[in-house]
Design a protein around this motif. Structure first.
Motif, PDB file in Angstrom:
ATOM      1  N   GLN A  28      17.435 -87.272 -16.113  1.00 44.63           N
ATOM      2  CA  GLN A  28      18.304 -86.327 -15.473  1.00 44.63           C
ATOM      3  C   GLN A  28      17.400 -85.517 -14.332  1.00 44.63           C
ATOM      4  OE1 GLN A  28      20.335 -84.001 -18.668  1.00 44.63           O
ATOM      5  NE2 GLN A  28      22.200 -84.631 -17.583  1.00 44.63           N
ATOM      6  N   LEU A  29      16.274 -85.041 -14.923  1.00 41.71           N
ATOM      7  CA  LEU A  29      15.500 -84.321 -13.985  1.00 41.71           C
ATOM      8  C   LEU A  29      14.793 -85.083 -12.639  1.00 41.71           C
ATOM      9  CD1 LEU A  29      13.507 -82.082 -16.376  1.00 41.71           C
ATOM     10  CD2 LEU A  29      15.418 -81.178 -14.782  1.00 41.71           C
ATOM     11  N   GLU A  30      14.241 -86.339 -13.008  1.00 40.24           N
ATOM     12  CA  GLU A  30      13.789 -87.332 -12.425  1.00 40.24           C
ATOM     13  C   GLU A  30      14.711 -87.890 -11.007  1.00 40.24           C
ATOM     14  OE1 GLU A  30      10.739 -89.404 -10.549  1.00 40.24           O
ATOM     15  OE2 GLU A  30      10.577 -87.645 -11.914  1.00 40.24           O
ATOM     16  N   LEU A  31      15.952 -88.368 -11.950  1.00 44.88           N
ATOM     17  CA  LEU A  31      17.029 -89.511 -10.978  1.00 44.88           C
ATOM     18  C   LEU A  31      18.165 -88.527 -10.628  1.00 44.88           C
ATOM     19  CD1 LEU A  31      16.606 -92.658 -12.992  1.00 44.88           C
ATOM     20  CD2 LEU A  31      15.414 -91.868 -10.735  1.00 44.88           C
ATOM     21  N   GLY A  32      18.716 -87.515 -11.444  1.00 43.74           N
ATOM     22  CA  GLY A  32      19.783 -86.678 -11.164  1.00 43.74           C
ATOM     23  C   GLY A  32      21.140 -87.253 -12.019  1.00 43.74           C
ATOM     24  N   VAL A  33      20.499 -88.318 -12.890  1.00 44.10           N
ATOM     25  CA  VAL A  33      21.725 -89.046 -13.717  1.00 44.10           C
ATOM     26  C   VAL A  33      22.680 -88.115 -14.329  1.00 44.10           C
ATOM     27  CG1 VAL A  33      22.189 -90.771 -15.425  1.00 44.10           C
ATOM     28  CG2 VAL A  33      20.353 -91.101 -13.835  1.00 44.10           C
ATOM     29  N   ALA A  34      23.887 -88.088 -14.312  1.00 41.69           N
ATOM     30  CA  ALA A  34      24.882 -87.267 -15.132  1.00 41.69           C
ATOM     31  C   ALA A  34      24.701 -85.848 -14.846  1.00 41.69           C
ATOM     32  CB  ALA A  34      24.769 -87.456 -16.776  1.00 41.69           C
ATOM     33  N   THR A  35      24.265 -85.355 -13.595  1.00 39.24           N
ATOM     34  CA  THR A  35      24.333 -84.120 -13.056  1.00 39.24           C
ATOM     35  C   THR A  35      25.346 -83.603 -12.246  1.00 39.24           C
ATOM     36  OG1 THR A  35      22.748 -84.573 -11.468  1.00 39.24           O
ATOM     37  CG2 THR A  35      21.684 -84.059 -13.294  1.00 39.24           C
ATOM     38  N   CYS A  36      26.224 -84.476 -11.866  1.00 39.58           N
ATOM     39  CA  CYS A  36      27.234 -84.061 -10.875  1.00 39.58           C
ATOM     40  C   CYS A  36      28.490 -83.964 -11.705  1.00 39.58           C
ATOM     41  CB  CYS A  36      27.480 -85.091  -9.588  1.00 39.58           C
ATOM     42  SG  CYS A  36      25.997 -84.761  -8.664  1.00 39.58           S
ATOM     43  N   CYS A  37      29.388 -85.108 -11.647  1.00 37.06           N
ATOM     44  CA  CYS A  37      30.685 -85.158 -12.472  1.00 37.06           C
ATOM     45  C   CYS A  37      30.562 -85.612 -13.979  1.00 37.06           C
ATOM     46  CB  CYS A  37      31.478 -86.404 -11.801  1.00 37.06           C
ATOM     47  SG  CYS A  37      31.176 -88.002 -12.257  1.00 37.06           S
ATOM     48  N   GLY A  38      29.264 -86.054 -14.259  1.00 41.01           N
ATOM     49  CA  GLY A  38      29.189 -86.321 -15.801  1.00 41.01           C
ATOM     50  C   GLY A  38      29.773 -87.511 -16.223  1.00 41.01           C
ATOM     51  N   SER A  39      30.378 -88.381 -15.581  1.00 36.27           N
ATOM     52  CA  SER A  39      31.217 -89.490 -16.139  1.00 36.27           C
ATOM     53  C   SER A  39      30.526 -90.557 -16.621  1.00 36.27           C
ATOM     54  CB  SER A  39      32.164 -89.945 -15.377  1.00 36.27           C
ATOM     55  OG  SER A  39      31.579 -90.539 -14.030  1.00 36.27           O
ATOM     56  N   CYS A  40      29.051 -90.620 -16.043  1.00 32.08           N
ATOM     57  CA  CYS A  40      28.237 -91.490 -16.515  1.00 32.08           C
ATOM     58  C   CYS A  40      27.174 -91.329 -17.584  1.00 32.08           C
ATOM     59  CB  CYS A  40      27.124 -92.074 -15.251  1.00 32.08           C
ATOM     60  SG  CYS A  40      26.136 -90.673 -14.813  1.00 32.08           S
ATOM     61  N   GLU A  41      27.180 -90.259 -18.182  1.00 27.63           N
ATOM     62  CA  GLU A  41      26.391 -89.617 -19.268  1.00 27.63           C
ATOM     63  C   GLU A  41      26.320 -90.562 -20.277  1.00 27.63           C
ATOM     64  OE1 GLU A  41      25.270 -85.623 -22.064  1.00 27.63           O
ATOM     65  OE2 GLU A  41      26.793 -85.741 -20.144  1.00 27.63           O
ATOM     66  N   SER A  42      27.545 -90.882 -20.879  1.00 26.60           N
ATOM     67  CA  SER A  42      27.460 -91.694 -22.157  1.00 26.60           C
ATOM     68  C   SER A  42      26.746 -93.229 -21.990  1.00 26.60           C
ATOM     69  CB  SER A  42      28.970 -91.814 -22.740  1.00 26.60           C
ATOM     70  OG  SER A  42      29.897 -92.792 -21.849  1.00 26.60           O
ATOM     71  N   CYS A  43      27.215 -93.922 -20.967  1.00 25.79           N
ATOM     72  CA  CYS A  43      26.572 -95.234 -20.360  1.00 25.79           C
ATOM     73  C   CYS A  43      25.067 -94.877 -20.139  1.00 25.79           C
ATOM     74  CB  CYS A  43      27.220 -95.546 -19.159  1.00 25.79           C
ATOM     75  SG  CYS A  43      26.625 -97.311 -18.731  1.00 25.79           S
ATOM     76  N   ALA A  44      24.790 -93.822 -19.665  1.00 31.19           N
ATOM     77  CA  ALA A  44      23.236 -93.760 -19.322  1.00 31.19           C
ATOM     78  C   ALA A  44      22.406 -93.312 -20.635  1.00 31.19           C
ATOM     79  CB  ALA A  44      22.959 -92.512 -18.274  1.00 31.19           C
ATOM     80  N   ARG A  45      23.123 -92.443 -21.458  1.00 33.26           N
ATOM     81  CA  ARG A  45      22.303 -92.478 -22.720  1.00 33.26           C
ATOM     82  C   ARG A  45      22.311 -93.573 -23.614  1.00 33.26           C
ATOM     83  NH1 ARG A  45      21.604 -86.955 -24.533  1.00 33.26           N
ATOM     84  NH2 ARG A  45      22.605 -85.436 -23.211  1.00 33.26           N
ATOM     85  N   GLU A  46      23.490 -94.530 -23.587  1.00 31.88           N
ATOM     86  CA  GLU A  46      23.425 -95.698 -24.307  1.00 31.88           C
ATOM     87  C   GLU A  46      22.097 -96.561 -23.860  1.00 31.88           C
ATOM     88  OE1 GLU A  46      26.125 -99.466 -25.001  1.00 31.88           O
ATOM     89  OE2 GLU A  46      27.128 -97.448 -25.034  1.00 31.88           O
TER      90      GLU A  46
END
Length: 74
Positions: A28-46
């Motif tokens: 999250q800190l490096e790429l910004g994944v799941a820091t805006c709308c959050g809809s990608c969080e579950s996929c990224a965590r998986e």
């Protein structure tokens, strides 16, 4: 495949960073994944979990303690 549409982050980027040892929080800190709308969080965590399961750190630590050698980077 693009996982994080807001920051245009692909599954390959997430996988590459996770295999390099990054946790989800570090991603999250490096790429910004799941820091805006959050809809990608579950996929990224998986994806991160899958990479961590493929390279368990505990097995490496146990192997080090059994043979007494330290892992060296080439």
């Amino acid at each position: 495949m693009i996982v994080c549409v807001c920051n245009c982050i692909s599954d390959r980027e997430i996988t590459r960073h996770a295999r390099a040892g990054m946790s989800f929080d570090e991603l999250q800190l490096e790429l910004g994944v799941a820091t805006c709308c959050g809809s990608c969080e579950s996929c990224a965590r998986e994806l991160v979990e899958q990479c961590n399961a493929a390279q368990p750190v505990a097995a490496l630590a146990q192997a080090q303690s059994q043979d007494g050698t330290a892992w060296a980077r080439a």
